[in-house]
Design an enzyme around this catalytic site. Structure first.
Site, PDB file in Angstrom:
ATOM      1  N   ASP A 622       0.521  -1.609   0.158  1.00  0.00           N
ATOM      2  CA  ASP A 622       0.217   0.073   0.607  1.00  0.00           C
ATOM      3  C   ASP A 622       0.624   1.102  -0.262  1.00  0.00           C
ATOM      4  OD1 ASP A 622      -2.173   1.376  -0.222  1.00  0.00           O
ATOM      5  OD2 ASP A 622      -3.326   0.659   2.117  1.00  0.00           O
ATOM      6  N   GLU A 660       2.205   8.017  -6.968  1.00  0.00           N
ATOM      7  CA  GLU A 660       2.210   6.702  -5.545  1.00  0.00           C
ATOM      8  C   GLU A 660       2.954   5.409  -6.776  1.00  0.00           C
ATOM      9  OE1 GLU A 660      -1.615   7.073  -4.396  1.00  0.00           O
ATOM     10  OE2 GLU A 660      -1.335   8.698  -2.944  1.00  0.00           O
ATOM     11  N   ASP A 692      -2.652  -2.215  -2.933  1.00  0.00           N
ATOM     12  CA  ASP A 692      -3.607  -1.766  -3.201  1.00  0.00           C
ATOM     13  C   ASP A 692      -3.217  -0.028  -3.070  1.00  0.00           C
ATOM     14  OD1 ASP A 692      -6.053   0.011  -2.554  1.00  0.00           O
ATOM     15  OD2 ASP A 692      -5.983  -0.579   0.034  1.00  0.00           O
ATOM     16  N   HIS A 826      -1.116  -0.603   4.672  1.00  0.00           N
ATOM     17  CA  HIS A 826      -2.647  -0.212   5.198  1.00  0.00           C
ATOM     18  C   HIS A 826      -1.936   0.752   6.243  1.00  0.00           C
ATOM     19  CE1 HIS A 826      -5.106   3.293   5.340  1.00  0.00           C
ATOM     20  NE2 HIS A 826      -5.515   2.536   6.121  1.00  0.00           N
TER      21      HIS A 826
END
Lengths: 851, 437
Positions: A622, A660, A692, A826
Site C-alpha cells: 500500500d 504513487e 492497494d 495500510h
C-alpha cells in the site's frame, strides 16, 4: 477502539489539513463535506466518470489545430486509460472464461442501467477552425450553434472539436456567420474521425450527454457529483441541510454499455458567513473580533448558491467593501453591489461587510493564481466543523439521512431512472443521440462457503463471519510469547484504573494462553516530556513491551512515543487512553482487545484459516502520502513468512516522488524471500501480491514498472525454479453496488458474495467480493483485478483464497474489506505517514508492531 | 582515465534525479544523456534557489573528483568545508591547520574549531510565482565546538511582516502543522533588521574573517532566502557577501573523513542527524515552545544538531561529554528504581537546573579559555552557557560509575551509530553514548 475511531480520537482528522511547512497544494480537508456514500468517510470519493465530465468542461481550445481529444486524453482521462490496459488477453487460463463456479448462486440487483445503442451507431468527430480566428470560447460556440445546418442535430462542442451523431454530407463543410459587431466569420468543419461506440472517446461524450441531462433535471454539478438543491433534507436542530444527489458514470462493462449511479449527499449549513460573523461578534466583542474571525473562518469551504460553486476562504480582506468597485474582464469598472444586482439579481443588504478572499487554482503552476472576492452574505458554510464531527448526536442525525439502506437506495435510483425517462428534455436529448435508457440490471452472483477459524486447541465455526470475538472467547491463541519484562508508563490520574485493568488483562491473557507478568509501573507527570523522558530512562534491551497510558488524545504523546520506540529505540509499544480504561462495564472486552494486540506486537499468532495451497507467500502493498511532507510517499510492504500465513514480515520506506508508484519493491521482495528461506528452508512456490492504493490511470505504469521489479527479484532469488507470481490490484472504491432481493425487500448481499460477470470488464480478469458487513447502510463491494498471473490458479481458487485472506487481520476478530496483508500494509503506512515520518527500525520487521 | 567523462554540472544532477520519474512515465531512459531532452522544461521552471541545490551537488562532485585525481592533490583544502581555513575563529591565534601534518595535530585543530548552526523557520512556503517565498518567523543559532559543545546560543522570534493577500490560510495551515507560531498578533516577534543585526553580532562580533555557518541541507534554500530577505531592510548588504551557508551533512562527512580517511554513507549521516531522542530534552527548545510543548523550534533544531554530532562524533575523538555537549542532566536523574514503582518528577529537576546553571540571557562564564571575550554587550537573544567547573564532568563520571556498577540501568541511547561503532571501538577511558558501549 477501531483504527479509525482511534485516529479520530487522536484528533488527526480534525486538524485543519496538516500541511507541510512547504507546499501550496494543501488540499483543504472539509470534514466530511461530501458524504458520498454509506461509509461516512472523510475522504473525498473518487467517482469515476463524473470526473471526466468535469474535465471535459475544462478543455479549453488551445488554438493548436493538431490537438485532438484523444491526444489530450493521454493526460486528461486517466480512468479511460485504465480501461485500455488489456491484461486479460495475456493470461491464457482465463481467456475463455474468468468465472468461478463454486458457491450458492444468489440473485442480485445492481445500480447499473443498460444504455442501448443501435447496431451501427457511430460518433463523428469534426475539427472546427475560424477565419478570422476567435479567442473567446463562448463566441465560437455561439456562432456554431446558430447555424441552421446543425440546429436540430445532436452535438457536443468544446470550441475546437465537434461531435455529431449524424454525418454531415461533406467531409469539409464551410459555413459563414456574422457576429453582433457585424464581422463575417468563416467556419471550416473538417471530419477527423468516425468512432465506433466502443471507442473511449465515446465514453467521454456519453458523460457529457448525461451531464446535460442531469442539468435538465435541475441538478447542479458540485465537484464531481450532481446535486438537487430543490429537494433538500433539513436537519433543523443542527442547522444543517443535505442536498441529495448522485455520482454517475457511463462505461462499458462485460457485454454492454451501462450507466451507473450512486447516491451522494452534500452537507450544507443553513448559515451564511455574514450570520456567522455577526454571531461571533456578539460572542467575543469588538476588541479581538477580526482575529477570532480569521481564526475561525480561514480555511473553511463556502458555497455560493447563485452559481453553486464552492470556494475555500483563504483570507479576509477588511479593507474592501461591497460598495467598492472592481475591474471586469472587459475592462469596465463596476461595484460589487451593482454586479450582483445585474448578474444575479441579488440585492446586498449589508454594505459594510468585509470581503472573503479565495485563491482560484491556477491551471498551470507558473501562472499566478487568481484571487476572487466573495460577499460573506452570499456564502454558505459547507461541511461540518471539527466541533460538529465530534458531536455524536449531530453525526447520528446526518448518518441517519445519508446511510441509506439498500431499499432506500433502490427507491432513489428508481426515481432517477424514472425522471430521466419521463422528462421531456432529457428524453429528447437521449433520442437525438440515438441512445435508449434501459432497465435496471440484475445479475447472478455466488456466495462462497464460510470459513472455519483455526485456534490452537480447536476449530470453530463462527456464528457470523462479521465478528467472531464471542466464538473464540475461551479458545487458546495459536502462539503467544509470554510477557515477562514490560513497563507501564502512566500519569497519576491513571493510578486507580491500572490495578483493575492489570487484573483483567492477566485474566483474559491466561485464558488465551498469553502469560502476562506484573509490569514495572512508572508514574510521571502529565506532560509529553515526562513520558518521553521516562521511556528513554527505563527502556533497556530486555524490555519486551512498553505500555503508555495516555492522559489525553493529544497527537503529541502518541507521535513522540511511536517515533522514538519504532525507530530510535525499537521496542514494541502499546498506547491506551485513560478514558478507555475508565469504562468499567467494558473492561473485559477492552482487555481482550489489548491483550490480542500485545500478542501480535510480541510476534504471536492469533488464529488461522485453512489454506490448501502449500508453500504460498501472500504480499500486501500500500502507499500513503506523508502527512507532514507532502512530497513524500510512504510505501508499505507486508509479506507472510510461514506456511500457515500467520506470521508477517513488514517493511516500509519513504520515497520522494509525485506519483504513487513504488520504487523499492525489489529490496522488499528480496528481503521477504530471505526471511521466508530462513523460516522454511526453501523458497515459496507461489507468491500472490495484493496491491492497494492504485490511483486512476496508473494501471499501465504498474504493469510496466512495479511488476517487473517483483519479477526480477523473484527470478534473482533462485537459479533454477523460481516462484510463480500473481499481482492483484485491490480497489475499495468502485461504482457498482449489489443488493439482494429477499422477502420482497432489498438487503445487503451476504458475506462472501462474489460477482464475476456482467458488472466486470471484458478486458480484465476481475471480480467483486463482498467481505465486509455493513450493519447500517449499503455494503461496498471490493474490486479485485488480476493484472499478472503466473500461478494459473482457477478463478474459483483465486476468489476463495482472497476471501480467506480477508479473515486474517488480527486487529479485528472478523472479516475485513480487503485481504489482511493489504490491511496490514495500510496500517503500517498510515502510522508512518501520520506519526513517525521515517523508516521504522528493521528490528521490528518480524512483528506486527504497528497494530 | 582522465577526461573520459565530461565535467558534471548542476543540470546533470537534476536530470539524474529525474530519471526514475521518467522511467515511471514509460520513457526509455537508460542514461542521463537519454533523459536530457525530457528535462529541460522542468529545469527552466526551477527557481534560482532550487537550482542552487543541484549546483551544490555539482560542486561537491567536482571537489570529490579533484581529490581522487591524484595523491598530490589530496591535501588541497577544497575537499570539505572543514578544511577551509575560514573555519577557525580568527582570534584563536592558531594558524590554519596543515593537513599534511600528523593526525593528532589535525584532531586538535578540529576539536577547537568553532561552527555555527543556524536555522530559520517560516510560515510555510509560498508557490514559485510569488515574489515572497517565505515568511521568516523564528531564528535559532548555536555556537559549537567539538571540544566544548555548545558555547552560546541565539534565539529570536521574527515578525513575519504582512502576509501576502490570499495566503493566510496556506501560512496558517503550514504553521499549525509544525511550529505553531501565530501568524499575526504575536508579541514576541522582533523586526527583521534588528534580528539580523543581532545575529551578525552573535556570529561575528569582531572584525575579521567570517566563520562558516551550517544548516541541514533540506533547510538550506529557506534559510538562505530568509537571510537575503531580512537584510533588504537593513544596511548590511556588504556583510552578507562574507556569510557562507554550508550544510551540516557535509560537515559530518568532513569530520568523519578527516578522522578516518574514508567517506561515511549518506544514510548513516542522515540517520545520525535525524534522531528523536533529544526531542523533549530540557533546555533544548526555546522558552515559548517549551512552555507550549511544541516540538518544532528553530533553536531546538540547531541544538539537536549539536547533540547528535557530540554524541556520535565527538566521542570518537575521545572527548568527555559534558552538559554542553548533550543534555546529560536528563539522564542522571534519580536512581531510586524500586521493582514495582518509580516516581519520576521531571519538574523538580528542571527547577533545580534552573537555579544552578542560570537562565538569564546574559549569563556568561569566563572560564572558557578559548572563547572570545566579548568586546561589548551581547545583543538580546544571545545566551552563553558556560557551565561551572564544578558541574562539568560530574555527569559523565556519575554516568560511568553507573555503567560500571549496574549494566541494566545504562541509559539506552540512539542506536544510529551502530553502523559506525563496530569498526571504531571507543578509546579506553572514554565512553560514547551508544548501546554498544
Amino acid at each position: 477502539m477501531t483504527g479509525r475511531a482511534r485516529v479520530r480520537a487522536r484528533g488527526i482528522t480534525r486538524s485543519p489539513s496538516a500541511t507541510a511547512a512547504g507546499c501550496l497544494q494543501a488540499s483543504p480537508t472539509p470534514v466530511s463535506a461530501d458524504l458520498s456514500d454509506n461509509e461516512a468517510s472523510s475522504n473525498n470519493g473518487f467517482e469515476e466518470t463524473s470526473r471526466i465530465s468535469q474535465q471535459c468542461k475544462d478543455v479549453v481550445p488551445s488554438g493548436n489545430a493538431e490537438c485532438t481529444l484523444m491526444k489530450r486524453g493521454g493526460k486528461i482521462f486517466p480512468d479511460v486509460m485504465d480501461l485500455g490496459v488489456c491484461t486479460r488477453e495475456k493470461l491464457a487460463h482465463v481467456r475463455d472464461s474468468k468465472r468461478g463456479s463454486s458457491g450458492i448462486p444468489v440473485k442480485l440487483v445492481t445500480n447499473l442501467f443498460s444504455l442501448d445503442l443501435p447496431q451501427d451507431w457511430k460518433l463523428y468527430q469534426y475539427h472546427v477552425t475560424y477565419m478570422p480566428d476567435l479567442e473567446s470560447r463562448s463566441m465560437r460556440i455561439a456562432l456554431l450553434y446558430s447555424q441552421k445546418e446543425l440546429s436540430n442535430k445532436a452535438k457536443a462542442f468544446d470550441g475546437v472539436i465537434l461531435f455529431l451523431s449524424e454525418k454531415l454530407e461533406e467531409r469539409v463543410t464551410e459555413l459563414s456567420s456574422e457576429t453582433r459587431r457585424g464581422e463575417t466569420v468563416k467556419m471550416t468543419i473538417t471530419l477527423t474521425g468516425e468512432l465506433p461506440a466502443s471507442s473511449p472517446v465515446c465514453i467521454q461524450v456519453f458523460s457529457i450527454i448525461f451531464k446535460k441531462i442531469l442539468k435538465k433535471l435541475s441538478m447542479y454539478q458540485i465537484g464531481r457529483n450532481f446535486y438537487k438543491p430543490s429537494e433538500p433534507v433539513e436537519i433543523p436542530q443542527h442547522k444543517l441541510s443535505l442536498w441529495p444527489g448522485f455520482a454517475i458514470s457511463v462505461s462499458y462493462f462485460e457485454s454492454k454499455l451501462l450507466f451507473s449511479a450512486n447516491v451522494s449527499y452534500k452537507v450544507l449549513r443553513n448559515e451564511t458567513v455574514l450570520e456567522f460573523m455577526t454571531a461571533l461578534c456578539y460572542q467575543t466583542g469588538m476588541s479581538n473580533f477580526t482575529q477570532m474571525c480569521e481564526k475561525q473562518l480561514v480555511g473553511l469551504i463556502v458555497l455560493t448558491r447563485y452559481n453553486n460553486r464552492t470556494y475555500r476562504v483563504d483570507d479576509i480582506d477588511w479593507s474592501v467593501k461591497p460598495t467598492h468597485s472592481f475591474q471586469r474582464r472587459d475592462g469596465t469598472e463596476i461595484t460589487y453591489v451593482d454586479y450582483y444586482k445585474q448578474q444575479y439579481d441579488i440585492t446586498l443588504s449589508d454594505l459594510h461587510q468585509p470581503m472573503l478572499v479565495s485563491l482560484l487554482k491556477s491551471k498551470r503552476n507558473d501562472v499566478e493564481a487568481r484571487m476572487v472576492h466573495l460577499i460573506p452574505e452570499l456564502c454558505f458554510l459547507t461541511g461540518l466543523t471539527s466541533q460538529a464531527t465530534s458531536d455524536f448526536q449531530l453525526m447520528k442525525a446526518v448518518a441517519e439521512e445519508t446511510r441509506l439502506s439498500p431499499q432506500g437506495r433502490q427507491q432513489r435510483l428508481a426515481r432517477l431512472a424514472d425522471d430521466i425517462q419521463r422528462n421531456k428534455d432529457a428524453r429528447f436529448e437521449l433520442e437525438t443521440w440515438g441512445l435508449h435508457f434501459g432497465s435496471q440490471m440484475s445479475l447472478t452472483g455466488r456466495v462462497v462457503p464460510s470459513e472455519k477459524i483455526l485456534m490452537q486447541d480447536r476449530i470453530c465455526q463462527p456464528v457470523s463471519a462479521a465478528d467472531w470475538s464471542k466464538d473464540i472467547r475461551s479458545c487458546k491463541l495459536l502462539s503467544a510469547q509470554s510477557l515477562n519484562k514490560w513497563l507501564i508508563i502512566c500519569s497519576s490520574r491513571a493510578e486507580n484504573v491500572i490495578e483493575n485493568f492489570l487484573s483483567c488483562l492477566r485474566r483474559v491473557g491466561s485464558s488465551m494462553g498469553f502469560n502476562v507478568d506484573y509490569p514495572k509501573i512508572i508514574k510521571v507527570q502529565e506532560s509529553t516530556a515526562a513520558f518521553f523522558g521516562a521511556i528513554q530512562k527505563h527502556v533497556d534491551p530486555d524490555v519486551q513491551l512498553v505500555m503508555c497510558i495516555l492522559p489525553s488524545a493529544q497527537q503529541n504523546y502518541y507521535e513522540s512515543i511511536k517515533k522514538y520506540l519504532s525507530s530510535d529505540c525499537p521496542v514494541p509499544s502499546q498506547c491506551v487512553l485513560v478514558r478507555t480504561l475508565s469504562k468499567q462495564g467494558m473492561m473485559m472486552s477492552i482487555a481482550t482487545k489489548i491483550a490480542m494486540q500485545m500478542t501480535c506486537k510480541l510476534g504471536g499468532e492469533l488464529w488461522a484459516v485453512e489454506i490448501p495451497l502449500k508453500s504460498l507467500m501472500v504480499v500486501g502493498i500500500d502507499v500513503c502520502k506523508d502527512a507532514f511532507n507532502k512530497g513524500m510517499v510512504v510505501v508499505g510492504f507486508v509479506a507472510s513468512i510461514n506456511l500457515r500465513i500467520t506470521r508477517w514480515f513488514s517493511r516500509c520506506i519513504l520515497q520522494r516522488t509525485t506519483t504513487e508508484v513504488a520504487d523499492c519493491l525489489k529490496v522488499f521482495m528480496i528481503g521477504a524471500l530471505n526471511k521466508w528461506y530462513e523460516y522454511n528452508q526453501g523458497l515459496p512456490a507461489r507468491i500472490i501480491v495484493y496491491r492497494d492504493g492504485v490511483g486512476n490511470g496508473q494501471l499501465q505504469t504498474l504493469l510496466e514498472y512495479e511488476v517487473p521489479q517483483l519479477l526480477s527479484s523473484v527470478a534473482e532469488a533462485s537459479s533454477n525454479t523460481s516462484s510463480k507470481l500473481s499481482v492483484i490490484v485491490v480497489r475499495k472504491r468502485c461504482m457498482p453496488r449489489f443488493f439482494m432481493e429477499q422477502n420482497r425487500t432489498l438487503q445487503n448481499p451476504p458475506l462472501g458474495t462474489v460477482v464475476d460477470s456482467e458488472a466486470t470488464r471484458p478486458e480484465w480478469y476481475d471480480f467483486y467480493l463482498v467481505s465486509q458487513a455493513a450493519c447500517r447502510g449499503t455494503v461496498n463491494p471490493t474490486h479485485y483485478n488480476v493484472i499478472y498471473d503466473d500461478n494459473g490458479l482457477k478463478p474459483d481458487h483465486m476468489q476463495r483464497l482472497t476471501f480467506k485472506l480477508c479473515h486474517l487481520y488480527y486487529n479485528w476478530p472478523g472479516l475485513v474489506s480487503i485481504p489482511a496483508p493489504c490491511q496490514y500494509a495500510h496500517k503500517l503506512t498510515f502510522l508512518v505517514a501520520q506519526s513517525i515520518h521515517k523508516e521504522p527500525s528493521l528490528q521490528l520487521a518480524n512483528s506486527l508492531f504497528y497494530l | 582515465m582522465p577526461n573520459r567523462k565530461a565535467t558534471r554540472n548542476a543540470y546533470y544532477f537534476f536530470v539524474q534525479e529525474k530519471i526514475p520519474e521518467l522511467r515511471r512515465r514509460g520513457l526509455p531512459v537508460a542514461r542521463v544523456a537519454d533523459a536530457i531532452p525530457h528535462c529541460s522544461a522542468d529545469w527552466a521552471l526551477l527557481s534560482q534557489d532550487e537550482k542552487e541545490k543541484y549546483a551544490d551537488m555539482a560542486r561537491a562532485w567536482r571537489a570529490a573528483q579533484g581529490k581522487e585525481s591524484g595523491p598530490s592533490e589530496k591535501q588541497k583544502p577544497v575537499c570539505t568545508p572543514l578544511r577551509k581555513p575560514g573555519m577557525l575563529v580568527p582570534k584563536q591565534n592558531v594558524s590554519p591547520p596543515d593537513m599534511s601534518s600528523l593526525s593528532l595535530k589535525n584532531d586538535q585543530a578540529l576539536l577547537g574549531g568553532i561552527f555555527y548552526f543556524l536555522n530559520i523557520f517560516s510560515h510555510g512556503e509560498l508557490p514559485p510565482h510569488c515574489e515572497q517565498r517565505f515568511l521568516p518567523c523564528e531564528i535559532g543559532c548555536v555556537k559549537y565546538s567539538l571540544q566544548d559543545g555548545i558555547i552560546a546560543d541565539f534565539h529570536s522570534f521574527i515578525s513575519p511582516g504582512e502576509i501576502p493577500r490570499g495566503f493566510r490560510f496556506h501560512c496558517q495551515a503550514a504553521s499549525d502543522s509544525s511550529h505553531k507560531i501565530p501568524i499575526s498578533n504575536f508579541e514576541s516577534g522582533c523586526d527583521q533588521a534588528t534580528v539580523l543585526q543581532n545575529l551578525y553580532r552573535f556570529i561575528h562580533p569582531n572584525p575579521g574573517k567570517w566563520p562558516p555557518i551550517y544548516c541541514k541541507s533540506d533547510d538550506r534554500a529557506r534559510v538562505n532566502w530568509c537571510l537575503k530577505h531580512m537584510e533588504k531592510g537593513s544596511a548590511m548588504k556588504e556583510i552578507r557577501q562574507n556569510l557562507e551557508l554550508l550544510t551540516v551533512e557535509d560537515l559530518v562527512v568532513g569530520i568523519y573523513q578527516q578522522k578516518f580517511l574514508k567517506e561515511p554513507s549518506k544514510t548513516w549521516v542522515r540517520s545520525l542527524l535525524d534522531v528523536a531522542m533529544w526531542d523533549y530534552s530540557s533546555n533544548t527548545r526555546c522558552k515559548w515552545h517549551e512552555e507550549n510543548d511544541i516540538l518544532f523550534c528553530a533553536l531546538a533544531v540547531c541544538k539537536k544538531i549539536a547533540y547528535c554530532i557530540s554524541n556520535s562524533l565527538a566521542t570518537l575523538f575521545g572527548i568527555q561529554l559534558t552538559e554542553t555537549h548533550v543534555p546529560l542532566q536528563d539522564y542522571e536523574a534519580s536512581n531510586r528504581v524500586t521493582p514495582k514503582m518509580v516516581i519520576l518528577d521531571a519538574g523538580r529537576y528542571q527547577k533545580l537546573r534552573f537555579e544552578s546553571s542560570g537562565f538569564s540571557h546574559f549569563n556568561y562564564s569566563n572560564q572558557e579559555p578559548r572563547s572570545n571575550t566579548p568586546t561589548g554587550d551581547y545583543p538580546s537573544g544571545v545566551k552563553i552557557s558556560g557551565p561551572n567547573s564544578s558541574v562539568r564532568g560530574r555527569g559523565i563520571t556519575r554516568l560511568l560509575e553507573r555503567i560500571s556498577g549496574s549494566s541494566s540501568s545504562v541509559p539506552r541511547f540512539s542506536s544510529c551509530d551502530t553502523a559506525l561503532s563496530p569498526s571504531l571501538s571507543p578509546k579506553g577511558g572514554y565512553k560514547s553514548f551508544s548501546p554498544l558501549s
